[in-house]
Design a protein around this motif. Structure first.
Motif, mmCIF file in Angstrom:
data_model
loop_
_atom_site.group_PDB
_atom_site.id
_atom_site.type_symbol
_atom_site.label_atom_id
_atom_site.label_comp_id
_atom_site.label_asym_id
_atom_site.label_seq_id
_atom_site.Cartn_x
_atom_site.Cartn_y
_atom_site.Cartn_z
ATOM 1 N N ALA A 177 0.839 -1.205 0.000
ATOM 2 C CA ALA A 177 0.000 0.000 0.000
ATOM 3 C C ALA A 177 0.872 1.252 0.000
ATOM 4 O O ALA A 177 0.644 2.196 -0.764
ATOM 5 C CB ALA A 177 -0.920 -0.004 1.217
ATOM 6 N N TYR A 182 2.991 1.712 -3.262
ATOM 7 C CA TYR A 182 2.128 2.237 -4.336
ATOM 8 C C TYR A 182 1.874 3.732 -4.102
ATOM 9 O O TYR A 182 1.902 4.532 -5.039
ATOM 10 C CB TYR A 182 0.829 1.432 -4.306
ATOM 11 N N ASN A 185 -3.468 2.722 -13.830
ATOM 12 C CA ASN A 185 -4.384 1.931 -13.001
ATOM 13 C C ASN A 185 -5.407 2.836 -12.318
ATOM 14 O O ASN A 185 -6.598 2.531 -12.278
ATOM 15 C CB ASN A 185 -3.564 1.151 -11.964
ATOM 16 N N ARG A 186 -4.951 3.964 -11.783
ATOM 17 C CA ARG A 186 -5.888 4.908 -11.131
ATOM 18 C C ARG A 186 -6.902 5.439 -12.151
ATOM 19 O O ARG A 186 -8.068 5.632 -11.838
ATOM 20 C CB ARG A 186 -5.139 6.097 -10.510
ATOM 21 N N GLY A 245 -9.205 -3.823 -1.084
ATOM 22 C CA GLY A 245 -7.815 -3.488 -1.422
ATOM 23 C C GLY A 245 -7.787 -2.058 -1.923
ATOM 24 O O GLY A 245 -7.188 -1.734 -2.950
ATOM 25 N N SER A 246 -8.462 -1.196 -1.167
ATOM 26 C CA SER A 246 -8.727 0.183 -1.619
ATOM 27 C C SER A 246 -7.492 1.066 -1.578
ATOM 28 O O SER A 246 -7.413 2.058 -2.297
ATOM 29 C CB SER A 246 -9.841 0.796 -0.766
ATOM 30 N N GLY A 247 -6.521 0.724 -0.718
ATOM 31 C CA GLY A 247 -5.273 1.467 -0.695
ATOM 32 C C GLY A 247 -5.324 2.737 0.140
ATOM 33 O O GLY A 247 -6.337 3.073 0.770
ATOM 34 N N ASP A 266 -9.412 -2.731 3.427
ATOM 35 C CA ASP A 266 -7.995 -2.958 3.128
ATOM 36 C C ASP A 266 -7.366 -3.672 4.315
ATOM 37 O O ASP A 266 -7.807 -3.530 5.457
ATOM 38 C CB ASP A 266 -7.267 -1.636 2.853
ATOM 39 N N ILE A 267 -6.301 -4.400 4.020
ATOM 40 C CA ILE A 267 -5.593 -5.147 5.062
ATOM 41 C C ILE A 267 -4.573 -4.247 5.774
ATOM 42 O O ILE A 267 -4.107 -4.578 6.866
ATOM 43 C CB ILE A 267 -4.882 -6.370 4.426
ATOM 44 N N ASP A 324 -9.356 -8.718 5.360
ATOM 45 C CA ASP A 324 -8.426 -9.496 4.528
ATOM 46 C C ASP A 324 -9.221 -10.288 3.477
ATOM 47 O O ASP A 324 -10.049 -11.134 3.833
ATOM 48 C CB ASP A 324 -7.657 -10.454 5.455
ATOM 49 N N LEU A 325 -8.960 -10.005 2.235
ATOM 50 C CA LEU A 325 -9.651 -10.688 1.144
ATOM 51 C C LEU A 325 -9.392 -12.201 1.158
ATOM 52 O O LEU A 325 -10.183 -12.981 0.647
ATOM 53 C CB LEU A 325 -9.206 -10.071 -0.198
ATOM 54 N N VAL A 348 -9.245 -3.704 -7.450
ATOM 55 C CA VAL A 348 -8.342 -3.014 -8.374
ATOM 56 C C VAL A 348 -6.921 -3.064 -7.821
ATOM 57 O O VAL A 348 -6.660 -2.562 -6.719
ATOM 58 C CB VAL A 348 -8.844 -1.563 -8.596
ATOM 59 N N ALA A 349 -6.051 -3.708 -8.576
ATOM 60 C CA ALA A 349 -4.631 -3.844 -8.208
ATOM 61 C C ALA A 349 -4.449 -4.507 -6.856
ATOM 62 O O ALA A 349 -3.548 -4.147 -6.102
ATOM 63 C CB ALA A 349 -3.930 -2.486 -8.261
HETATM 64 N N1 SAM Z 1 -7.215 -0.278 -5.241
HETATM 65 C C1 SAM Z 1 -6.298 0.839 -5.112
HETATM 66 C C2 SAM Z 1 -5.869 1.281 -6.486
HETATM 67 O O1 SAM Z 1 -5.928 0.481 -7.413
HETATM 68 O O2 SAM Z 1 -5.454 2.424 -6.642
HETATM 69 C C3 SAM Z 1 -5.084 0.463 -4.275
HETATM 70 C C4 SAM Z 1 -4.251 -0.649 -4.844
HETATM 71 S S1 SAM Z 1 -2.811 -1.013 -3.889
HETATM 72 C C5 SAM Z 1 -1.646 -1.402 -5.123
HETATM 73 C C6 SAM Z 1 -3.232 -2.634 -3.277
HETATM 74 C C7 SAM Z 1 -3.923 -2.610 -1.941
HETATM 75 O O3 SAM Z 1 -4.381 -3.925 -1.624
HETATM 76 C C8 SAM Z 1 -3.006 -2.203 -0.798
HETATM 77 O O4 SAM Z 1 -3.557 -1.127 -0.102
HETATM 78 C C9 SAM Z 1 -2.904 -3.435 0.074
HETATM 79 O O5 SAM Z 1 -2.787 -3.144 1.447
HETATM 80 C C10 SAM Z 1 -4.213 -4.120 -0.239
HETATM 81 N N2 SAM Z 1 -4.201 -5.567 0.046
HETATM 82 C C11 SAM Z 1 -3.200 -6.460 -0.160
HETATM 83 N N3 SAM Z 1 -3.570 -7.685 0.222
HETATM 84 C C12 SAM Z 1 -4.839 -7.578 0.694
HETATM 85 C C13 SAM Z 1 -5.753 -8.504 1.251
HETATM 86 N N4 SAM Z 1 -5.421 -9.790 1.393
HETATM 87 N N5 SAM Z 1 -6.967 -8.067 1.640
HETATM 88 C C14 SAM Z 1 -7.290 -6.750 1.507
HETATM 89 N N6 SAM Z 1 -6.455 -5.819 0.987
HETATM 90 C C15 SAM Z 1 -5.243 -6.226 0.585
#
Ligand code: SAM
Length: 269
Positions: A19, A22, A56-57, A79-81, A105-106, A130-131, A158-159
Motif C-alpha cells: 500500500a 504504491y 491503473n488509477r 484493497g482500496s489502498g 484494506d488489510i 483481509d480478502l 483493483v490492483a
Molecule cells: N485499489 C487501489 C488502487 O488500485 O489504486 C489500491 C491498490 S494497492 C496497489 C493494493 C492494496 O491492496 C493495498 O492497499 C494493500 O494493502 C491491499 N491488500 C493487499 N492484500 C490484501 C488482502 N489480502 N486483503 C485486503 N487488501 C489487501
C-alpha cells in the motif's frame, strides 16, 4: 525515524508494504523510507512504473463512472489502498451524492487514513479486512450496515489480486464475494500481468519479493480472465489498462502492447 501521526501503533516502519510502496509511486506522502526505497528500486528496473500506477488509477475512475452510469449506487472497494487523487467516493458522489462506498484494506495505514478523510461523510466508511478470509470480510461489511446485499453492488478489486499468491487462491476469493452479492452486481478487476512484458514482470516480481513480505504475482491474461467466472464481461473484455473504455487522450498512459496491467469489468447475471 519518529512515528508520524498517520501511522497507527504496531505498524512496522522497517518493512515495506505494498500500500505504501504504491502511494510512493503515485507521489503520495503516507510512506516510509523503506517504501520509497523499494519503489525507487522498482523504478530503476522499470522506469515507466509510475505510469502504470497512474494508468491503473485512471482505469479505476473510468470503471466507477461506468458502474454509476449502469445504475450502481453502492460500492465495495476491496484493497482500496491509501487515499489519493480520485478516490472512489469522490468520483461516485460527485455524480450522485447518495452513493454509498465502503473501503476495505488489510493495511492499517490505508484504513486509518481512509477513516480520517471520511470523517463527517455518513455514506462512506473504511474497514480493516483481509480478502484471503472472504467470509470474515463479508461479516465485517455486513456489520457496517452500509452495503445492502439485496441491491446491486459495485465490487472493486483493483490492483489487489496480484498481491495474493496462487496458494491464497485469488479466483476462489473472488467467487466467494460473487456468491454474496445479488444479480445485477458488477465486478471491476485490474491485475499486473506477465503477458506483454515478461522480463519486466519477472524483475519486478523478484524485487517485490526481496523488499516486502508480500510478493507481487504477475499473471497471464487467461488466469486474470478466469477470475471473472460467473460474471458476464462487458465490452471490451479483459484488455490492457489504457484500452478499457478510454475517455480521452489523457487515458493513454502507455503505448499499445506496453501495459503491465490488464483490466476488465463483469456483470453478475
Ligand atoms: N485499489 C487501489 C488502487 O488500485 O489504486 C489500491 C491498490 S494497492 C496497489 C493494493 C492494496 O491492496 C493495498 O492497499 C494493500 O494493502 C491491499 N491488500 C493487499 N492484500 C490484501 C488482502 N489480502 N486483503 C485486503 N487488501 C489487501
Amino acid at each position: 525515524m519518529d512515528r508520524p501521526a498517520w501511522a497507527p501503533e504496531g505498524v512496522d516502519m522497517q518493512q515495506a508494504s505494498p500500500a505504501r510502496m504504491y502511494d510512493a509511486l503515485l507521489g503520495g506522502s503516507h510512506n516510509f523510507d523503506v517504501d520509497r526505497k523499494a519503489a525507487e528500486l522498482g523504478k530503476q528496473l522499470v522506469p515507466d512504473l509510475p505510469r502504470v500506477a497512474l494508468s491503473n488509477r485512471a482505469f479505476l475512475r473510468r470503471a466507477v463512472r461506468f458502474l454509476v452510469d449502469a445504475g450502481v449506487r453502492q460500492f465495495l472497494d476491496i484493497g482500496s489502498g491509501i487515499p489519493t487523487a480520485g478516490n472512489v467516493h469522490e468520483v461516485a458522489q460527485q455524480i450522485d451524492p447518495e452513493i454509498r462506498v465502503l473501503y476495505a484494506d488489510i493495511d492499517p495505514v490505508a484504513v486509518a487514513h481512509s477513516k480520517a478523510i471520511l470523517h463527517g461523510n455518513d455514506r462512506a466508511a473504511a474497514i480493516e479486512a483481509d480478502l484471503r478470509k472472504p467470509e470474515e470480510l463479508l461479516g465485517k461489511v455486513r456489520e457496517t450496515g452500509l452495503i445492502d446485499f439485496e441491491q446491486p453492488v459495485g465490487v472493486l478489486m483493483v490492483a489487489v489480486l496480484h498481491l495474493l499468491s496462487d496458494d491464497d487462491a485469488p479466483a476462489e476469493r473472488v467467487a466467494a464475494v460473487r456468491d454474496a452479492v445479488p444479480s445485477g452486481s458488477y465486478l471491476a478487476i485490474s491485475h499486473l500481468t506477465s503477458e506483454l512484458r515478461p522480463e519486466d514482470a519477472a524483475q519486478l516480481g523478484a524485487n517485490a519479493a526481496q523488499q516486502s513480505k508480500i510478493g507481487i504475482h504477475f499473471r497471464p491474461a487467461a488466469a486474470i480472465t478466469a477470475m471473472f467466472d460467473g460474471w458476464d464481461l462487458v465490452e471490451p473484455g479483459v484488455v490492457e489498462l489504457p484500452a478499457w473504455r478510454p475517455e480521452s487522450e489523457r487515458d493513454h498512459h502507455e503505448a499499445p502492447g506496453r501495459s503491465l496491467g490488464l483490466a476488465g469489468v463483469g456483470r453478475k447475471g
